[in-house]
Design an enzyme around this catalytic site. Structure first.
Site, short mmCIF file in Angstrom:
data_model
loop_
_atom_site.label_atom_id
_atom_site.label_comp_id
_atom_site.label_asym_id
_atom_site.label_seq_id
_atom_site.Cartn_x
_atom_site.Cartn_y
_atom_site.Cartn_z
N GLU A 1 0.85 -1.21 0.00
CA GLU A 1 0.00 0.00 0.00
C GLU A 1 0.88 1.25 0.00
O GLU A 1 2.01 1.20 0.45
CB GLU A 1 -0.95 -0.02 1.20
CG GLU A 1 -0.28 -0.16 2.57
CD GLU A 1 0.33 1.10 3.11
OE1 GLU A 1 -0.16 2.18 2.73
OE2 GLU A 1 1.30 1.02 3.89
N LYS B 1 8.03 -0.99 -2.46
CA LYS B 1 7.51 -0.26 -1.31
C LYS B 1 8.65 0.40 -0.52
O LYS B 1 8.62 1.59 -0.21
CB LYS B 1 6.71 -1.22 -0.42
CG LYS B 1 6.24 -0.63 0.89
CD LYS B 1 5.24 0.49 0.67
CE LYS B 1 5.12 1.41 1.84
NZ LYS B 1 3.97 1.29 2.63
N LYS C 1 10.07 20.02 1.12
CA LYS C 1 9.95 20.95 2.26
C LYS C 1 10.94 20.61 3.36
O LYS C 1 10.86 19.54 3.98
CB LYS C 1 8.53 20.90 2.80
CG LYS C 1 7.69 22.10 2.34
CD LYS C 1 6.45 22.22 3.17
CE LYS C 1 5.26 21.82 2.34
NZ LYS C 1 4.21 21.16 3.08
N GLY D 1 12.50 21.02 7.10
CA GLY D 1 11.81 21.20 8.37
C GLY D 1 12.57 20.55 9.51
O GLY D 1 13.79 20.38 9.44
N CYS E 1 6.00 5.15 9.03
CA CYS E 1 6.60 4.49 7.86
C CYS E 1 8.05 4.87 7.59
O CYS E 1 8.92 4.01 7.62
CB CYS E 1 5.76 4.78 6.62
SG CYS E 1 4.15 4.01 6.70
C1 UDX Z 1 4.35 7.92 3.98
C2 UDX Z 1 4.28 7.82 2.44
O1 UDX Z 1 4.05 9.13 1.90
C3 UDX Z 1 3.20 6.84 2.02
O2 UDX Z 1 3.22 6.67 0.60
C4 UDX Z 1 3.47 5.48 2.69
O3 UDX Z 1 2.49 4.52 2.34
C5 UDX Z 1 3.52 5.66 4.20
O4 UDX Z 1 4.52 6.63 4.53
P1 UDX Z 1 2.98 9.24 5.86
O5 UDX Z 1 3.98 8.68 6.82
O6 UDX Z 1 1.54 9.16 6.21
O7 UDX Z 1 3.13 8.52 4.43
O8 UDX Z 1 3.30 10.79 5.67
P2 UDX Z 1 4.07 11.72 4.63
O9 UDX Z 1 3.13 12.75 4.16
O10 UDX Z 1 4.80 10.97 3.62
O11 UDX Z 1 5.10 12.46 5.61
C6 UDX Z 1 6.08 11.76 6.36
C7 UDX Z 1 6.95 12.71 7.14
O12 UDX Z 1 7.74 13.51 6.26
C8 UDX Z 1 6.17 13.72 8.00
O13 UDX Z 1 6.79 13.84 9.26
C9 UDX Z 1 6.27 15.02 7.23
O14 UDX Z 1 6.20 16.16 8.05
C10 UDX Z 1 7.63 14.89 6.59
N1 UDX Z 1 7.80 15.68 5.35
C11 UDX Z 1 7.06 15.38 4.24
C12 UDX Z 1 8.73 16.71 5.31
O15 UDX Z 1 9.42 16.99 6.30
N2 UDX Z 1 8.89 17.41 4.15
C13 UDX Z 1 8.17 17.14 3.01
O16 UDX Z 1 8.39 17.82 1.99
C14 UDX Z 1 7.22 16.09 3.07
#
Ligand code: UDX
Length: 437
Positions: A151, A204, A251, A253, A260
């Protein structure tokens, strides 16, 4: 199609509800009786936009139901999707105990030919293990096939991510398994990519680690931007116009968290090490992320010399907006440091407070004190410094005056770069952010 889903966590529940939504008959099973009761009552135990509405709708039209009785659930489905957890073990590898347990239960109860689909994130080779385990323990004279179907759900947009998936990965050993999965996924109208089982498992991990790498790379560049007086948001904007780089996940941060990226990057490193390969890029990504979680804490320690007795407001505790999940959140790591240093921490988050209370109980805790507020402004009141760890939309509406009027001294450490730094400084707020002056 009659589908059983094993596990009602993020992966299993979203998959089950979405399969029901497109017309399959779905039975979800879980060992957690409380959870099953809630779900049968139409109450969604996880915070996920749009999920409860779809759950209620499909309970009503009887496309979905939930049971603790796994024996019944594994008896006669056409396909069983395994969506149980694979948490991180101490050595970084994935815990496969739940997958093994479900495989044995399936083998002991299955009474007709069935396709077993592994949806959980699992190390390469796990599908082979599941196939062997089930065949070893099968009680009835039936045939099984095993397929990988990872997924790609993102918390906060999981329903949309499944209903309108950018791609569906199917890893099979036989044409009949591929055809059956194509049939199950026909109503979703997303592109289907058919590959070998081991490739599907690898896709994945490789995808998640690649996204994590992008973030760590931008965080690395952000730290350099600060040293040479450039602005990471401008740099990211300029980079994003190159289609080869893309606009997303640039981004900078306070670091990535969640259920994940931290777990999957480590599991990939572990898998590589087991095969005598050093994934230096992914190792670097993990290392950068660990450091990144501390950058604001270090700046604050330099600024205040000690955080002891300081009144700190924390805006945002979840690992990202749109979820109540604090797993591996940079906020948690920082709050723990603040409390260890003896600070008084006042926390506000639109969704994560209940989970935060379980980790940081209200009152005296560690060497400091924790308090919870009902709003961002309440959290700011009387504080010496404010840390922003999650970019919730409502925080973006706060004005320089909100900080100046409510705080004892308006000093902000923004881990998500949500404000215009010039505007903040011009209005007299001391504003520290990531990769900007
Ligand atoms: C992630 C994957 O995107 C998804 O495809 C997979 O199935 C599960 O893991 P998720 O953990 O829900 O999803 O969140 P995601 O939006 O990917 O963000 C993960 C982390 O990265 C967050 O802490 C977010 O703040 C950080 N992040 C994301 C950044 O610091 N900068 C970015 O540009 C994007």
């Amino acid at each position: 199609m009659n589908i059983t889903v094993a596990g009602t966590g993020y992966v299993g529940l979203v998959a089950g509800v979405c399969f029901a939504e497109v017309g399959h008959k779905v039975l979800c099973t879980d060992t957690d009786g409380e959870r099953i009761k809630l779900l049968n009552d139409g109450i969604c135990p996880i915070y996920e936009k749009g999920l409860e509405e779809l759950l209620k709708k499909n309970l009503k039209n009887k496309n979905i139901s939930f049971t603790e009785n796994y024996k019944k659930a594994y008896e006669k489905p056409d396909a069983i999707f395994i969506g149980v957890g694979t948490p991180e073990k101490e050595d970084g590898s994935a815990e496969l105990g739940y997958i093994s347990a479900v495989s044995k239960q399936i083998a002991e109860n299955l009474k007709q030919d069935c396709l077993i689909v592994v949806k959980s994130t699992v190390p390469v080779g796990t599908n082979d293990m599941v196939e062997k385990l089930i065949n070893d323990f099968l009680v009835s004279d039936v045939k099984i096939d095993v397929a990988s179907n990872p997924e790609f759900l993102s918390q906060g947009s999981a329903v949309n991510d499944m209903m309108n998936a950018q791609r569906i990965i199917i890893g099979t050993k036989s044409k009949s398994a591929e055809n059956m999965l194509r049939e199950i996924y026909k109503p979703f109208k997303s592109p289907i990519v058919c590959v070998g089982r081991r490739s599907a498992e690898m896709i994945k991990y490789a995808s998640n680690s690649f996204l994590a790498l992008k973030i760590s790379y931008m965080n690395d560049i952000a730290n350099l931007c600060e040293a040479v007086d450039a602005d990471i948001t401008e740099v990211a904007k300029g980079m994003s116009y190159d289609e080869r780089i893309g606009k997303k996940f640039l981004k900078a941060g306070i670091g990535f968290g969640g259920s994940c990226f931290p777990k999957d990057t480590k599991a990939l490193i572990y898998l590589a090490e087991k095969n005598n390969i050093h994934l230096k890029t992914v190792e670097g990504c993990v290392h950068v992320n660990e450091n990144q979680k501390n950058v604001l804490y270090k700046k604050a320690c330099e600024r205040f010399l000690t955080l002891s007795r300081l009144n700190i407001s924390v805006l945002g505790v979840t690992f990202k907006p749109g979820t109540d999940d604090l797993r591996e959140s940079p906020a948690s790591a920082n709050i723990r440091k603040f409390l260890n240093d003896g600070a008084n921490v006042k926390i506000y988050d639109p969704a994560g407070m209940e989970n935060a209370r379980k980790i940081f109980p209200e009152g005296n805790f560690l060497n400091g004190k924790t308090e919870y507020s009902h709003s961002a402004k309440e959290a700011l009141s009387g504080s010496d410094v404010c840390f922003i760890f999650t970019e919730w939309e409502e925080f973006m509406y706060l004005t320089p005056d909100d900080f100046l009027e409510n705080m004892r001294r308006a000093v902000i450490f923004d881990g998500r770069n949500i404000f215009d730094s010039r505007k903040m400084e011009l209005n007299g707020v001391e504003y520290h952010s990531i990769g900007r002056k």
